[in-house]
Design a protein around this motif. Structure first.
Motif, short mmCIF file in Angstrom:
data_model
loop_
_atom_site.label_atom_id
_atom_site.label_comp_id
_atom_site.label_asym_id
_atom_site.label_seq_id
_atom_site.Cartn_x
_atom_site.Cartn_y
_atom_site.Cartn_z
N ILE A 144 34.84 39.00 36.10
CA ILE A 144 34.48 37.98 36.47
C ILE A 144 33.20 36.98 35.86
O ILE A 144 33.12 35.99 36.54
CB ILE A 144 33.31 39.35 37.13
N TRP A 178 33.82 41.47 47.12
CA TRP A 178 33.69 39.58 47.87
C TRP A 178 32.48 39.75 48.98
O TRP A 178 31.89 39.35 49.34
CB TRP A 178 34.98 39.26 47.89
N GLU A 183 39.54 36.32 42.40
CA GLU A 183 38.50 37.20 41.19
C GLU A 183 37.97 38.63 41.49
O GLU A 183 38.35 39.28 40.33
CB GLU A 183 37.62 36.49 41.25
N PHE A 184 37.61 38.17 42.11
CA PHE A 184 37.08 40.11 42.67
C PHE A 184 37.93 40.95 42.91
O PHE A 184 37.96 42.67 42.19
CB PHE A 184 36.09 40.21 43.88
N TYR A 239 29.93 37.68 47.77
CA TYR A 239 30.35 35.85 47.86
C TYR A 239 30.09 35.01 49.27
O TYR A 239 29.72 34.45 49.98
CB TYR A 239 32.10 35.61 47.19
N GLY A 285 37.00 33.26 45.48
CA GLY A 285 35.75 34.65 44.97
C GLY A 285 36.43 35.63 45.45
O GLY A 285 37.01 36.98 44.69
N ILE A 286 37.66 36.03 46.19
CA ILE A 286 38.36 37.12 46.47
C ILE A 286 39.39 37.35 46.10
O ILE A 286 39.47 38.57 45.23
CB ILE A 286 38.66 36.65 47.93
#
Length: 146
Positions: free
Chosen positions: A20, A93, A125-126, A97, A122-123
């Motif tokens: 993250i 997320w 990444e998470f 996010y 973000g989706i």
């Protein structure tokens, strides 16, 4: 049903937090650098201090631990593995996010274009962070599979 292995949640969570934090650095300091500078200027905010960065990095690790905790909680229902970890990533997320991103854009604090980019970033990444953290998570005291 086995109980959650807290030590493994923390270990996996720290790995997820690293993912993250690297992702957030790349997003905010490389990909959206100009937009972040404009945002800080628009709201008359000072440059990010070392203390602020420490808080943000710590939150990245707390978020990673939360993702692995979610994974550990849903693992008995969905089964162990990367698909279940990705579900945990999507759940994290939504709160970290999606919700604030849409709120900030709807209030005009952040433009819709960078918001959509950040939401997609973000989706991914998470999900990746949760999969990495889940790789270290095992019920009981078993070592991670190689």
């Amino acid at each position: 049903m086995a109980s959650i292995n807290t030590g493994r949640v923390v270990a996996g969570g720290l790995l997820a937090g690293l993912v993250i934090n690297v992702g957030e650095y790349l997003l905010n300091e490389v990909v959206l650098q100009a937009e972040m500078a404009a945002f800080m200027e628009r709201f008359n905010l000072p440059p990010t201090s070392g203390a602020s960065m420490a808080v943000l990095v710590a939150l990245g690790f707390v978020g990673g631990i939360a993702l692995v905790w979610i994974y550990a909680g849903i693992r008995p229902r969905f089964g162990p593995g990367p698909r279940t970890a990705a579900y945990a990533g999507v759940a994290g997320w939504l709160f970290a996010y999606f919700w604030p991103g849409i709120v900030f854009a709807a209030l005009g604090m952040w433009a819709w274009g960078p918001t959509m980019l950040a939401l997609v970033w973000g989706i991914v990444e998470f999900a990746l962070a949760a999969v990495a953290g889940a790789w270290l998570y095992k019920e009981g005291g078993a070592a991670p599979a190689m």
